[in-house]
Design a protein around this motif. Structure first.
Motif, mmCIF file in Angstrom:
data_model
loop_
_atom_site.group_PDB
_atom_site.id
_atom_site.type_symbol
_atom_site.label_atom_id
_atom_site.label_comp_id
_atom_site.label_asym_id
_atom_site.label_seq_id
_atom_site.Cartn_x
_atom_site.Cartn_y
_atom_site.Cartn_z
ATOM 1 N N ALA A 2 0.843 -1.201 0.000
ATOM 2 C CA ALA A 2 0.000 0.000 0.000
ATOM 3 C C ALA A 2 0.876 1.248 0.000
ATOM 4 C CB ALA A 2 -0.897 -0.018 1.230
ATOM 5 N N ARG A 3 0.356 2.329 -0.589
ATOM 6 C CA ARG A 3 1.083 3.595 -0.560
ATOM 7 C C ARG A 3 1.066 4.156 0.859
ATOM 8 N NH1 ARG A 3 -2.420 7.995 -0.291
ATOM 9 N NH2 ARG A 3 -4.585 7.482 -0.745
ATOM 10 N N ALA A 4 2.011 5.052 1.118
ATOM 11 C CA ALA A 4 2.042 5.709 2.422
ATOM 12 C C ALA A 4 0.867 6.681 2.510
ATOM 13 C CB ALA A 4 3.346 6.470 2.597
ATOM 14 N N ALA A 5 0.300 6.809 3.696
ATOM 15 C CA ALA A 5 -0.788 7.764 3.863
ATOM 16 C C ALA A 5 -0.268 9.187 3.638
ATOM 17 C CB ALA A 5 -1.383 7.630 5.261
ATOM 18 N N ARG A 6 -1.146 10.027 3.077
ATOM 19 C CA ARG A 6 -0.790 11.438 2.815
ATOM 20 C C ARG A 6 -1.467 12.304 3.864
ATOM 21 N NH1 ARG A 6 0.664 12.738 -2.435
ATOM 22 N NH2 ARG A 6 -0.769 14.468 -2.723
ATOM 23 N N ILE A 7 -0.688 13.157 4.462
ATOM 24 C CA ILE A 7 -1.213 13.997 5.533
ATOM 25 C C ILE A 7 -0.976 15.466 5.218
ATOM 26 C CG2 ILE A 7 -1.095 14.531 7.998
ATOM 27 C CD1 ILE A 7 -0.075 11.669 8.422
ATOM 28 N N LEU A 8 -2.056 16.228 5.261
ATOM 29 C CA LEU A 8 -1.949 17.676 5.071
ATOM 30 C C LEU A 8 -1.822 18.326 6.442
ATOM 31 C CD1 LEU A 8 -2.478 19.841 2.646
ATOM 32 C CD2 LEU A 8 -4.616 20.224 3.870
ATOM 33 N N LEU A 9 -0.809 19.134 6.623
ATOM 34 C CA LEU A 9 -0.694 19.886 7.872
ATOM 35 C C LEU A 9 -0.969 21.347 7.578
ATOM 36 C CD1 LEU A 9 2.405 18.288 9.626
ATOM 37 C CD2 LEU A 9 -0.014 17.842 10.021
ATOM 38 N N ALA A 10 -1.802 21.966 8.414
ATOM 39 C CA ALA A 10 -2.237 23.327 8.095
ATOM 40 C C ALA A 10 -2.340 24.194 9.333
ATOM 41 C CB ALA A 10 -3.593 23.271 7.388
ATOM 42 N N LYS A 11 -2.112 25.464 9.149
ATOM 43 C CA LYS A 11 -2.292 26.477 10.188
ATOM 44 C C LYS A 11 -3.502 27.319 9.816
ATOM 45 C CE LYS A 11 -0.060 28.202 13.000
ATOM 46 N NZ LYS A 11 -0.292 28.158 14.450
ATOM 47 N N PRO A 12 -4.699 26.975 10.320
ATOM 48 C CA PRO A 12 -5.847 27.828 10.029
ATOM 49 C C PRO A 12 -5.780 29.104 10.863
ATOM 50 C CG PRO A 12 -6.505 25.880 11.298
ATOM 51 C CD PRO A 12 -5.012 25.849 11.182
ATOM 52 N N GLY A 13 -6.393 30.157 10.362
ATOM 53 C CA GLY A 13 -6.445 31.395 11.136
ATOM 54 C C GLY A 13 -5.220 32.250 10.923
ATOM 55 N N LEU A 14 -5.042 33.203 11.825
ATOM 56 C CA LEU A 14 -4.048 34.251 11.576
ATOM 57 C C LEU A 14 -2.776 34.117 12.406
ATOM 58 C CD1 LEU A 14 -6.449 37.331 11.348
ATOM 59 C CD2 LEU A 14 -5.456 36.006 9.475
ATOM 60 N N ASP A 15 -2.748 33.190 13.370
ATOM 61 C CA ASP A 15 -1.553 33.194 14.214
ATOM 62 C C ASP A 15 -0.371 32.553 13.497
ATOM 63 O OD1 ASP A 15 -0.447 30.688 15.862
ATOM 64 O OD2 ASP A 15 -2.549 30.306 15.422
ATOM 65 N N GLY A 16 0.791 33.062 13.794
ATOM 66 C CA GLY A 16 2.002 32.646 13.075
ATOM 67 C C GLY A 16 2.873 31.682 13.860
ATOM 68 N N HIS A 17 2.346 31.135 14.956
ATOM 69 C CA HIS A 17 3.144 30.218 15.768
ATOM 70 C C HIS A 17 3.262 28.883 15.043
ATOM 71 C CE1 HIS A 17 1.428 33.048 18.814
ATOM 72 N NE2 HIS A 17 2.671 33.018 19.241
ATOM 73 N N ASP A 18 4.353 28.679 14.342
ATOM 74 C CA ASP A 18 4.460 27.469 13.526
ATOM 75 C C ASP A 18 5.548 26.512 14.005
ATOM 76 O OD1 ASP A 18 6.622 28.991 12.752
ATOM 77 O OD2 ASP A 18 6.125 29.035 10.622
ATOM 78 N N ARG A 19 6.083 26.774 15.193
ATOM 79 C CA ARG A 19 7.114 25.878 15.718
ATOM 80 C C ARG A 19 6.590 24.447 15.862
ATOM 81 N NH1 ARG A 19 10.730 26.820 21.054
ATOM 82 N NH2 ARG A 19 11.504 24.712 21.304
ATOM 83 N N GLY A 20 5.430 24.299 16.483
ATOM 84 C CA GLY A 20 4.888 22.969 16.764
ATOM 85 C C GLY A 20 4.572 22.207 15.492
ATOM 86 N N ILE A 21 3.902 22.860 14.566
ATOM 87 C CA ILE A 21 3.463 22.133 13.374
ATOM 88 C C ILE A 21 4.669 21.723 12.526
ATOM 89 C CG2 ILE A 21 3.060 24.083 11.777
ATOM 90 C CD1 ILE A 21 0.347 22.552 11.149
ATOM 91 N N LYS A 22 5.700 22.539 12.539
ATOM 92 C CA LYS A 22 6.886 22.177 11.754
ATOM 93 C C LYS A 22 7.614 20.988 12.372
ATOM 94 C CE LYS A 22 7.915 26.206 9.081
ATOM 95 N NZ LYS A 22 8.898 27.235 8.738
ATOM 96 N N VAL A 23 7.644 20.947 13.684
ATOM 97 C CA VAL A 23 8.273 19.811 14.360
ATOM 98 C C VAL A 23 7.458 18.539 14.077
ATOM 99 C CG1 VAL A 23 8.740 18.842 16.645
ATOM 100 C CG2 VAL A 23 9.457 21.171 16.120
ATOM 101 N N VAL A 24 6.122 18.659 14.135
ATOM 102 C CA VAL A 24 5.262 17.506 13.854
ATOM 103 C C VAL A 24 5.437 17.064 12.397
ATOM 104 C CG1 VAL A 24 2.853 16.741 13.654
ATOM 105 C CG2 VAL A 24 3.588 18.041 15.666
ATOM 106 N N ALA A 25 5.552 18.029 11.491
ATOM 107 C CA ALA A 25 5.737 17.690 10.069
ATOM 108 C C ALA A 25 6.981 16.831 9.874
ATOM 109 C CB ALA A 25 5.840 18.969 9.235
ATOM 110 N N ARG A 26 8.051 17.228 10.540
ATOM 111 C CA ARG A 26 9.289 16.464 10.365
ATOM 112 C C ARG A 26 9.184 15.091 10.995
ATOM 113 N NH1 ARG A 26 14.125 20.821 10.413
ATOM 114 N NH2 ARG A 26 15.329 18.939 10.169
#
Lengths: 136, 524
Positions: A2-26
């Motif tokens: 089977a192919r690997a699952a594809r996951i979209l990571l997104a920051k909804p809204g206006l806040d720019g705190h992207d430390r957490g999501i970038k760590v999770v992405a990696r």
């Protein structure tokens, strides 16, 4: 195989705190998932459009500005409207414990609070996200 | 063992450690160049640091009430947190503001909101720090317009607008237009501020957000000073005399848990900035050499698990800031991993500063750790590591070019991932999270923002738009557009716009129209 699952990571809204999501992405990428990151300041409509276009199996959302009670349910509702309610949605950020049941009821599979280990997120995704359209 | 920045730490330090480091053996005296030991000879004996708790939530009247509460409890300066739509230049009724109004700060859409926000606050006696960046010119204009109307002379207005767009592109990520036009608007503010507002700090060069986004202490030090270099260059390029504006540049640093590294960071920062101003830019005015700084304890170090532990973390960090010689301090509240602070939590945070100031005895001696083999060595090692980064940024063509190339952004993402992996592997212990955890977490009260706030704010902004002289607002906005397209200073035009009750969103639309909106390449 089977192919690997594809996951979209997104920051909804206006806040720019992207430390957490970038760590999770990696971490998800290191765990073998195909990760698509939308970047900052996305509207629910933009996120759902990207999810449909990229044919993803799950969406991970991060909000630290307090707008989660409005934006998370809106994304889940838009997914159902577009006929892709089977896309698994999970989220995290500065989210009070008491808001979690409401978000889960609105269709968010799981809310991770601050301090959650990457291992726990990867484990949860492993248990709940499968490539869509593939029967196990 | 090593510090979180990767500087090796030995079990014992002796005079031999200082021998190899030219500066460390003789840190000099407080109040003397290069100010390693403090910018003032008497430091807190002469004047305690300013206790400035950051506050803002809901609509202007909600935050105004919190301001009065904090001033009554002994806070000595105001510090305004704006909500996300305000930071991004959208009015509360913009579709993108949905769900965000008043949630992470106060909503300010027009001069009408600003007047409510500061009602009953004596603008000539209390200094206000405003954490506003992309639309800093508009908020400064609103503040000036309000003071003008109250008949307060402009030269008595003291305060700070953060205005640090470089760190926005690096870390905090609240922007409107791309980096180069952003810098042009800052130049216009610098020129206006230098001419009109001699007590205003137009730019507070901020490492705080760089650190919160995941940088190490050394990266925070290096990137912040590099940003400072870029602003000095921008001021000079705008035709200002160096020593006419440099004394009003101020700084803002984070304070994390690694006690001695944080103290050393402040000491190194002062020495480096003094060098940069005197040796690199040739400043002849000692006031330009001073690195004056505000500090805030590390929000990102607080845990949702066992939140009462955060009180101890904040106390430790606040002590480091004071031993580091900060001029102003914000202590975080224990509940900030859940929401904006409750009144009780913010009071404990403020009391923590008061206990340090009045019970600990720490302020009695200037730079009490000066001369410590360890602290002097660490100060010099951090300085060395930071210079290396600054040289790399210079080689890239300066901070603006480095930001455009994504260099500091990548360094920070690397550092934050590295840190998280250390936590995962339990090479770093976070009490209550990956060690000493409990099964049952205590529940603490949190601040709820009434969803009604958004509706009330939206209707107030619509009333402002329908109640004003529309033709006048349009004329002012057109004049601003022409200035933005050309070379006229935009500040006076922004002032005219806010006086005509043009809204923040409308003014930002002018800039978006002329310069385009910034979009960051989405890279992980």
């Amino acid at each position: 195989m089977a192919r690997a699952a594809r996951i979209l990571l997104a920051k909804p809204g206006l806040d720019g705190h992207d430390r957490g999501i970038k760590v999770v992405a990696r971490a998800l990428r290191d765990a073998g998932y195909e990760v698509i990151y939308t970047g900052l300041h996305q509207t629910p409509e933009m996120i759902v459009a990207a999810a449909v276009q990229e044919d993803v199996d799950a969406i991970g959302l991060s909000i630290l500005s307090g707008a989660h009670n409005v934006l998370f349910p809106r994304i889940a509702a838009l997914l159902r409207e577009r006929g892709v309610g089977d896309i698994v949605v999970f989220g995290g950020g500065i989210i009070p414990e008491e808001d979690m049941p409401g978000l889960v009821a609105a269709g968010i599979g799981r809310i991770f609070n601050p301090g959650t280990s990457l291992a726990e997120i990867v484990r949860w995704v492993g248990e709940h996200v499968r490539p869509r359209g593939v029967t196990a | 063992m090593e510090t979180p920045s990767g500087i090796p730490v030995k079990a014992v330090y002796t005079a031999d450690d200082l021998a190899g480091l030219p500066e460390a053996g003789s840190p000099g005296r407080p109040g003397e160049y290069p100010y390693t030991r403090g910018i003032h000879p008497t430091m807190y004996r002469g004047r305690l640091w300013t206790m400035r708790q950051f506050a803002g939530f809901g609509a202007a009247e909600d935050t105004n009430r919190r301001f009065h509460y904090l001033l009554e409890h002994g806070q000595t300066g105001l510090s305004v947190a704006f909500d996300m739509p305000t930071l991004m230049g959208y009015d509360s009724d913009h579709p993108r503001a949905l769900g965000e109004v008043g949630r992470e700060g106060v909503a300010v859409d027009s001069l009408a909101d600003m007047e409510v926000l500061f009602e009953g606050i004596p603008l000539d006696r209390v200094t206000a720090s405003m954490t506003i960046n992309a639309p800093a010119n508009i908020l400064l204009a609103m503040y000036v317009a309000m003071a003008d109307r109250q008949g307060i002379p402009r030269d008595r207005l003291g305060g700070t607008t953060q205005t640090d767009m470089l760190k926005e592109f690096i870390a905090q990520k609240e922007w409107i237009v791309p980096p180069r036009p952003s810098l042009r608007l800052i130049q216009d503010m610098l020129v206006f501020g230098t001419r009109e507002l001699p007590r205003w700090n137009v730019i507070s060069i901020s490492g705080y957000h760089i650190r919160e986004a995941g940088s190490t202490a050394v990266q925070e030090l290096a990137f912040t000073l590099s940003d400072g270099i870029a602003y000095v260059e921008a001021g000079l390029a705008a035709g200002l005399e160096l020593d006419a504006f440099a004394p009003r540049l101020s700084f803002f640093f984070d304070v994390h848990n690694d006690f001695f590294e944080e103290i050393a960071k402040f000491r190194a920062a002062r020495r480096m900035w003094a060098r940069i101003m005197r040796e690199r830019f040739g400043s002849r005015e000692p006031r330009s050499w001073w690195l004056r700084t505000h500090a805030q304890t590390a929000g990102v170090s607080l845990t949702a698990q066992q939140p009462l532990n955060n009180i101890a973390r904040v106390a430790l960090q606040a002590l480091a800031a004071v031993l580091g010689g900060t001029q102003s301090l914000h202590t975080n509240s224990m509940d900030e991993t859940y929401s904006l602070p409750t009144e009780e939590a913010v009071t404990v945070a403020l009391r923590t500063q008061q206990i340090l100031a009045h019970e600990s005895g720490v302020p009695a001696t200037v730079d009490p750790l000066g001369g410590s083999y360890f602290v002097e060595t660490l100060t010099s090692q951090m300085e060395e590591a930071a210079w290396e980064y600054i040289r790399r940024i210079d080689d890239l063509g300066g901070m603006v070019a480095a930001v455009e190339a994504g260099y500091p952004q990548r360094e920070i993402a690397e550092a934050s991932y590295r840190f998280q992996l250390q936590v995962e592997r339990r090479e770093r212990i976070i009490v209550g999270v990956n060690e000493f955890a409990v099964a049952e977490e205590p529940v603490i009260p949190t601040l709820r923002i009434d969803p009604e706030v958004e509706l009330r704010q939206v209707s107030r902004t619509r009333e402002v738009r329908s109640g004003r002289d529309g033709a006048r607002a349009d004329r002012c906005l057109s004049a601003l557009r022409r200035a933005a397209e050309g070379h006229d200073n935009t500040m006076e035009h922004v002032l005219e716009c806010v006086r005509a009750y043009a809204t923040l969103g409308e003014i930002c639309d002018v800039f978006r129209g002329v310069y385009g909106e910034y979009r960051e390449p989405a890279v992980v």
